[in-house]
Design an enzyme around this catalytic site. Structure first.
Site, PDB file in Angstrom:
ATOM      1  N   HIS A 127     -31.370  15.536  37.292  1.00 32.04           N
ATOM      2  CA  HIS A 127     -31.191  16.996  37.321  1.00 32.04           C
ATOM      3  C   HIS A 127     -29.841  17.388  36.722  1.00 32.04           C
ATOM      4  O   HIS A 127     -29.734  18.363  35.980  1.00 32.04           O
ATOM      5  CB  HIS A 127     -31.313  17.534  38.746  1.00 32.04           C
ATOM      6  CG  HIS A 127     -32.632  17.224  39.392  1.00 32.04           C
ATOM      7  ND1 HIS A 127     -32.846  17.311  40.739  1.00 32.04           N
ATOM      8  CD2 HIS A 127     -33.809  16.805  38.857  1.00 32.04           C
ATOM      9  CE1 HIS A 127     -34.096  16.970  41.005  1.00 32.04           C
ATOM     10  NE2 HIS A 127     -34.694  16.644  39.883  1.00 32.04           N
ATOM     11  N   HIS A 171     -40.500  22.165  37.101  1.00 35.03           N
ATOM     12  CA  HIS A 171     -39.630  21.071  37.533  1.00 35.03           C
ATOM     13  C   HIS A 171     -39.916  19.791  36.747  1.00 35.03           C
ATOM     14  O   HIS A 171     -38.998  19.012  36.453  1.00 35.03           O
ATOM     15  CB  HIS A 171     -39.732  20.801  39.034  1.00 35.03           C
ATOM     16  CG  HIS A 171     -38.695  19.818  39.459  1.00 35.03           C
ATOM     17  ND1 HIS A 171     -37.388  20.174  39.701  1.00 35.03           N
ATOM     18  CD2 HIS A 171     -38.742  18.467  39.590  1.00 35.03           C
ATOM     19  CE1 HIS A 171     -36.689  19.092  39.969  1.00 35.03           C
ATOM     20  NE2 HIS A 171     -37.486  18.042  39.912  1.00 35.03           N
ATOM     21  N   ASP A 216     -37.197  17.472  34.832  1.00 28.25           N
ATOM     22  CA  ASP A 216     -37.077  16.008  34.945  1.00 28.25           C
ATOM     23  C   ASP A 216     -37.165  15.336  33.578  1.00 28.25           C
ATOM     24  O   ASP A 216     -36.400  14.412  33.275  1.00 28.25           O
ATOM     25  CB  ASP A 216     -38.203  15.449  35.822  1.00 28.25           C
ATOM     26  CG  ASP A 216     -37.936  15.626  37.311  1.00 28.25           C
ATOM     27  OD1 ASP A 216     -36.781  15.842  37.700  1.00 28.25           O
ATOM     28  OD2 ASP A 216     -38.908  15.529  38.083  1.00 28.25           O
ATOM     29  N   HIS A 275     -40.960   9.883  36.163  1.00 27.09           N
ATOM     30  CA  HIS A 275     -39.719   9.236  35.736  1.00 27.09           C
ATOM     31  C   HIS A 275     -39.956   7.896  35.050  1.00 27.09           C
ATOM     32  O   HIS A 275     -39.298   7.572  34.070  1.00 27.09           O
ATOM     33  CB  HIS A 275     -38.790   9.043  36.928  1.00 27.09           C
ATOM     34  CG  HIS A 275     -38.277  10.332  37.472  1.00 27.09           C
ATOM     35  ND1 HIS A 275     -37.580  11.229  36.692  1.00 27.09           N
ATOM     36  CD2 HIS A 275     -38.375  10.900  38.693  1.00 27.09           C
ATOM     37  CE1 HIS A 275     -37.264  12.280  37.427  1.00 27.09           C
ATOM     38  NE2 HIS A 275     -37.740  12.110  38.641  1.00 27.09           N
TER      39      HIS A 275
HETATM   40 ZN   LIG Z   1     -36.684  16.113  39.700  1.00 31.40          ZN
END
Ligand SMILES: [Zn+2]
Length: 317
Positions: free
Chosen positions: A91, A247, A251, A274
């Site tokens: 972030h 969001h 990311d 991720h």
């Molecule tokens: Zn995140």
């Protein structure tokens, strides 16, 4: 043609000069995994030094924010070098990328970047408080000239040539609020601050107990995450109707920042996370035929025209 340079206070600064912050700033928060208090300090850094994390509790050892230092991916993206680690970097890195900060030292007295409110908005305020300083050397952008793509099952991610940095993200989960969300946005400092930075991380209530049993998310609460129950959210309100996909864009920007240069291209992702974002960042650096380092996003290149559908079947551009 854009002028290559302009005069500022009598000195010549390249139009796309590298940036750092004007003055040191600090904040305090808690670590998502540990629940412990963390002090975070951002410090100006010289040209070509990049973004570096520094552990003040571990002899000031540094971990540069690049894919070469990628470590475990659990709830978030972690880096490590010489057994010194930093967790939950994405972030903050997304906020720094959006403001165009190329060089910075990030001091932490703990392994985790504080989770703040689960979004990047507090980091944007912090960088604004620090101010931006232009340095005397040109920035190098990583400009995509040929498509790069990877997929794992139904998870896909790709970069295509574009004159700007744009992101298209789509998600679909087995949950009434998340059947399908999709958004495309050209990322600028302004669009990131208004449309993406405030979007909070989210988790499913059914996963929270499992995470805690594994000693994770001890600092997690409704103050720093959207928690999804079976039919709705446990928090009072969402910040955007599609806060979830926003969001995911946040990311992806933070994870892609680990290539070490601002990217000029169209990032397209579906159901990624991720692990795939960071695997992709490594793949992009390896595919040296797919990009050029340029000093201006407008630098002429010869993008190879390949229809999106031939690279990532079923993925809308
Ligand atoms: Zn995140």
């Amino acid at each position: 043609m854009m002028p290559r340079a302009f005069s500022l206070l009598g000195s010549t600064v390249p139009v796309d000069a590298q940036r750092t912050i004007r003055r040191q700033v600090s904040c305090v928060g808690i670590g998502l995994h540990s629940g412990n208090k963390v002090n975070l300090t951002l410090k100006p850094a010289p040209v070509d030094s990049g973004i570096r994390f520094r552990r003040t509790d571990l002899g000031h050892h540094e971990v540069p924010a690049t894919v070469h230092n990628l470590a475990g991916i659990q709830l978030a993206t972690g880096l490590a070098r010489n057994e010194v680690s930093v967790e939950t970097v994405e972030h903050l890195l997304a906020a720094l990328t959006s403001v165009g900060i190329d060089n910075l030292v990030i001091e932490l007295n703990s392994p985790e970047v504080p989770i703040m409110d689960g979004s990047a908005a507090p980091f944007i305020y912090l960088i604004q408080e620090a101010g931006v300083k232009r340095l005397q050397t040109a920035r190098k952008y990583l400009k995509i000239v040929r498509p790069v793509a990877i997929s794992r099952g139904d998870k896909r991610i790709a970069l295509f040539p574009s004159d700007h940095f744009k992101v298209t993200y789509s998600i679909s989960y087995d949950h009434p609020l998340l059947r399908h969300q999709s958004r495309t946005l050209r990322i600028t400092e302004e669009s990131f601050a208004e449309e993406i930075a405030p979007a909070r991380t989210f988790t499913f209530l059914k996963d929270v107990e499992m995470l805690r049993q594994n000693g994770l998310a001890l600092g997690g609460s409704l103050e720093n995450a959207i928690v999804l129950g079976e039919t709705g959210v446990l928090n009072n309100a969402l910040r955007y109707e599609d806060e979830f996909v926003r969001h995911k864009i946040l990311d992806a920007i933070g994870d892609l920042a680990l290539v070490g240069h601002p990217v000029i291209g169209h990032l397209v992702a579906h159901r990624a996370g991720h692990a795939l974002h960071t695997e992709f960042a490594m793949k992009v650096l390896e595919e040296t035929q797919a990009w050029r380092l340029v000093e201006s996003p407008a630098d002429a290149t010869a993008p190879v025209s390949v229809p999106v559908a031939t690279v990532v079947p079923g993925l809308a551009n």
